[in-house]
Design a protein around this motif. Structure first.
Motif, short mmCIF file in Angstrom:
data_model
loop_
_atom_site.label_atom_id
_atom_site.label_comp_id
_atom_site.label_asym_id
_atom_site.label_seq_id
_atom_site.Cartn_x
_atom_site.Cartn_y
_atom_site.Cartn_z
N THR A 9 0.82 -1.21 0.00
CA THR A 9 0.00 0.00 0.00
C THR A 9 0.85 1.25 0.00
OG1 THR A 9 -0.05 0.08 2.40
CG2 THR A 9 -1.81 -1.14 1.32
N GLY A 10 2.11 1.13 0.34
CA GLY A 10 2.96 2.31 0.38
C GLY A 10 2.49 3.32 1.40
N GLY A 538 0.40 -2.99 5.78
CA GLY A 538 1.20 -2.51 4.67
C GLY A 538 1.02 -3.25 3.37
N GLU A 539 0.49 -4.48 3.40
CA GLU A 539 0.41 -5.28 2.20
C GLU A 539 -0.96 -5.92 2.07
OE1 GLU A 539 3.59 -8.08 2.58
OE2 GLU A 539 5.06 -6.73 1.69
N LEU A 544 -5.45 -2.57 -4.13
CA LEU A 544 -4.57 -1.43 -3.86
C LEU A 544 -5.35 -0.47 -2.97
CD1 LEU A 544 -3.32 -0.73 -7.50
CD2 LEU A 544 -2.02 -1.87 -5.68
N VAL A 545 -4.66 0.15 -2.02
CA VAL A 545 -5.32 1.03 -1.06
C VAL A 545 -4.58 2.36 -1.00
CG1 VAL A 545 -6.06 1.32 1.34
CG2 VAL A 545 -6.11 -0.95 0.30
N ARG A 659 -7.63 10.34 0.92
CA ARG A 659 -8.79 9.46 1.05
C ARG A 659 -8.35 8.01 1.17
NH1 ARG A 659 -13.41 11.50 -3.30
NH2 ARG A 659 -13.81 13.53 -2.35
N ILE A 660 -9.21 7.24 1.83
CA ILE A 660 -9.08 5.79 1.78
C ILE A 660 -9.87 5.33 0.56
CG2 ILE A 660 -9.47 3.60 2.95
CD1 ILE A 660 -7.49 5.34 4.40
N GLU A 661 -9.16 4.80 -0.41
CA GLU A 661 -9.76 4.31 -1.64
C GLU A 661 -9.28 2.88 -1.88
OE1 GLU A 661 -11.83 6.14 -3.44
OE2 GLU A 661 -11.18 8.24 -3.51
N THR A 662 -10.05 2.13 -2.66
CA THR A 662 -9.62 0.78 -3.01
C THR A 662 -9.76 0.54 -4.50
OG1 THR A 662 -11.84 -0.11 -2.56
CG2 THR A 662 -10.21 -0.24 -0.77
#
Length: 724
Positions: A9-10, A538-539, A544-545, A659-662
């Motif tokens: 997720t970086g 983290g993973e 992807l987040v 933002r929290i996005e997926t």
């Protein structure tokens, strides 16, 4: 970065760099930094974000100008144009003015100061408003009248109609009006944002002294008043409410001479600023900030073209509005009221109504099998509004709420409807003893009050309500259902590109993935632990987040396509999204173009990328599609890697940093073929669209006289939606 099939997720801390809007952005990952350093990209490689948005709204207006559209559809797009512009001023222009006034020297990505941007916005907007006035007065009103729908002024009514409306005024309007005088004992009244007002000058017949008064047009009375009392649909005559009030000002100021009156409207800064670090209770902080919203500083003053100079000077002085923020309107001030015409039962003047189809996986023949049994057999890709929301996503949540073997439901709620079956199902589940978690985003712009009400109702029913992470909006659209199946716990998931709102699901084009895939279930479990607790994950496996994870993941995949092209393997990038603004993403696409990777993009709204520029973006094509449905899904296809992704995030700073996005990878070949078919249709050379040229202008395509196909009509046909 990948590690044993898992996706990073970086989530490192934000670096010191700034976006063009002044917000901090994360430092680029090492691979991106190296690639950027190896390519000399020109400084003038971006289009202006705000002017690009105005170009988008110009395309909305172009639909209203299109004489091939049914007349009530044209009226609806005029209303959309007006309401879009209101939000643009309340948020974007307000932000630029705040930066200008506080002396922030942050320039836009294309090098403009806030002052320069505001000047260009003002000039461009005045041109668009003039176009709107021309289309309304010279085209829409005559065409409506030819079809028995008249929007008239008071002096165009006959004596009988005036007499009847005078009675209506006396009974229904007069009691709610409050004329406010301005004199030494009465200061200039506060003018609330977006309210319609009459500026009135009255004179004392004894001494001739003139005085100013303001009359607010009530917003709890229909703006367009029906003149006929028989309500026949074939003939419908409307009078604007402000015309009715203006015709009866003598009733409001008896004994005085009304010498002039003019309509005006003020737009105020409505962008909320909540100090989350300071406020312990976010819900209370939001309620307090909502109360302040109506008192924001003015950012626009709309007036009619007949307003006198001395009246304008008075308003500018009292409202503390700069003259450059004055918008002169020809015709109807605030045409968003044209939404009212859509209620008329005149189907021949609208696009044919449609009934969404039930997805084949959940069709009548499958009703004996539970939705969970279906998902154990296969993933299902939903395409709304062509696929019914109520018989798929809504049914999924309702089924989970009623199923005794379901142990828990976890869901994010960004926007929902007033009478939400999704929220009602969560309440039912909690009352049945299930563990229910709802992450309600209180900062969903202009839905804050509704979400506060839903949060309270959910809490009262026993739902665990959380409000997300400090400093970040939770914008992802995810639902997780945990079910006991014998000795096994199985997780069922929905990840979508649009909100859990059954009303907008009939108007917004969106995608959703329903799956029982264990990796996706594990990913959503980890994500909800981050959202509701103190976990720092983290993973992930198939998602992807953001913040950071989506930008890093997309750029990494663009770089992989560049490598495919470098070694002579097939490569390509296809994207469908709402907005493309992020400089790191755009620069990666420029590098891909320079490496020979074909890049084809469908963007509904803002695009800061320059397409088709020699030596920079020769291999990039950008187009925009507008139609009866709002194109809202985000789809990414990386051809060389054969990867397909859908998700909630646009390529904008706010989505990628704040933002929290997926984004979820779609792997089933049958579903990826569906995604490719959607992109193929949108990118078909004969699909009606606008194409961005090398000069930064949008050109209608195909040209007049060429064969044309409608992307949305074609998808309605493919999905078997019933169009009458």
């Amino acid at each position: 970065m990948r590690d044993n099939g898992r996706v990073s997720t970086g989530t490192s801390d934000l670096g010191p760099e700034q976006n063009s809007d002044g917000t901090r952005i994360p430092a680029a990952p090492p691979a991106v930094t190296r690639a950027a350093a190896s390519t000399d990209l020109p400084e003038d490689r971006y289009l202006n974000r705000e002017l690009s948005w105005l170009d988008f709204n110009a395309r909305v207006l172009a639909v209203a100008e299109d004489r091939s559209q049914p007349v009530l559809e044209r009226a609806r797009f005029m209303a959309i144009f007006a309401s879009n512009l209101d939000e643009f001023y309340m948020v974007r222009v307000a932000g630029l003015k705040r930066r200008e006034q506080t002396g922030l020297s942050v320039r836009s990505a294309d090098g403009l100061t806030p002052h320069e941007q505001l000047a260009r916005i003002s000039a461009r907007n005045q041109d668009l408003v003039q176009r709107l006035g021309h289309v309304y007065l010279d085209e829409l009103v005559p065409v409506l009248a030819a079809n028995g729908i008249r929007v008239l002024h008071w002096d165009q009514l006959d004596a009988f109609e005036q007499e009847r409306l005078t009675s209506y005024f006396q009974d229904h309007v007069f009691p709610v009006l409050t004329p406010l005088a301005v004199d030494p004992a009465h200061p200039f009244p506060y003018i609330s944002g977006l309210s319609l007002n009459l500026a009135v000058t009255v004179a004392d017949p004894d001494d001739g002294v003139r005085r100013f008064a303001r009359v607010k047009v009530p917003d709890n009375v229909a703006r367009l008043i029906r003149v006929e009392d028989d309500r026949a649909e074939e003939q419908a005559t409307f009078l604007p409410l402000e015309d009715l009030i203006a015709a009866h000002l003598d009733k409001l100021f008896p004994g005085m001479d009304v010498t002039e009156h003019h309509i005006f409207r003020v737009t105020r800064n409505a962008d909320l600023e909540v100090e989350e670090d300071r406020d312990e209770d976010l819900l209370q902080a939001m309620e307090r900030e909502l109360a302040r919203r109506r008192f924001g500083p003015p950012v626009r003053l709309e007036i009619t073209e007949t307003m006198t100079e001395h009246m304008l000077e008075l308003l500018l002085r009292e409202l503390e509005v700069d003259r450059r923020d004055v918008v002169e309107v020809k015709g109807l001030l605030d045409p968003s009221c044209l939404f009212q015409l859509d209620k008329l039962q005149r189907p021949e003047l609208k696009l044919p109504p449609f009934v969404p189809a039930t997805h084949p996986a959940f069709a009548e023949g499958q009703l004996s099998q539970s939705i969970f049994a279906t998902l154990r057999e296969e993933d299902v890709l939903l395409h709304h509004p062509y696929d019914s929301f109520s018989t798929t996503v809504q049914r999924f949540i309702e089924h989970a709420a009623a199923d005794p073997r379901v142990l828990a439901i976890k869901q994010t709620l960004y926007r929902t409807s007033g009478d939400s079956p999704i929220v009602n199902a969560l309440i039912d589940a909690a009352e049945a003893g299930k563990q229910v978690v709802a992450l309600v985003e209180l900062k969903a712009r202009f839905d804050e009050q509704a979400n506060i009400q839903w949060a309270r109702a959910l809490e009262q029913s026993g739902v665990h309500v959380v409000y997300g992470l400090v400093g970040l909006k939770t914008h992802c659209k995810t639902a997780l259902v945990v079910r006991q199946e014998g000795s096994t716990i199985r997780r069922y998931c929905h990840l979508g590109t649009g909100n859990y709102n059954p009303k907008t699901a009939r108007m917004y084009e969106d995608l959703g993935l329903l799956t029982a895939d264990p990796d996706v279930g594990s990913d959503l479990t980890d994500l909800f632990n981050v959202l509701t607790g103190y976990a720092r994950h983290g993973e992930y496996r198939r998602i992807l987040v953001s913040p950071q994870g989506i930008r890093n993941g997309i750029v990494e995949r663009v770089e992989a396509e560049i490598e495919h092209a470098r070694v002579g393997e097939p490569s390509g990038i296809r994207m469908k999204l709402n907005s493309l603004v992020d400089e790191q993403i755009i620069d990666a696409l420029y590098r891909a173009s320079q490496a020979g990777v074909p890049v084809r993009i469908v963007v509904r709204g803002i695009c800061a990328l320059k397409a088709g520029v020699a030596g920079l973006s020769d291999n990039i094509e950008v187009r925009s599609i507008l139609g009866r449905f709002l194109e809202h899904s985000r789809v990414f296809h990386f051809v060389g890697a054969d990867e397909h992704w859908v998700g909630s995030a646009d390529m904008m700073h706010r989505n990628l940093d704040r933002r929290i996005e997926t984004q979820v990878r779609v792997t089933d070949p049958k579903l990826t073929a569906q995604l490719e078919a959607i992109l193929d249709s949108a990118l078909d050379p004969f699909t009606r669209c606008w194409v961005l040229n090398a000069k930064g202008d949008w050109e209608a395509s195909p040209r007049e006289g060429e064969r044309v196909r409608d992307h949305q009509v074609e998808l309605l046909r493919r999905h078997g939606a019933k169009v009458s």
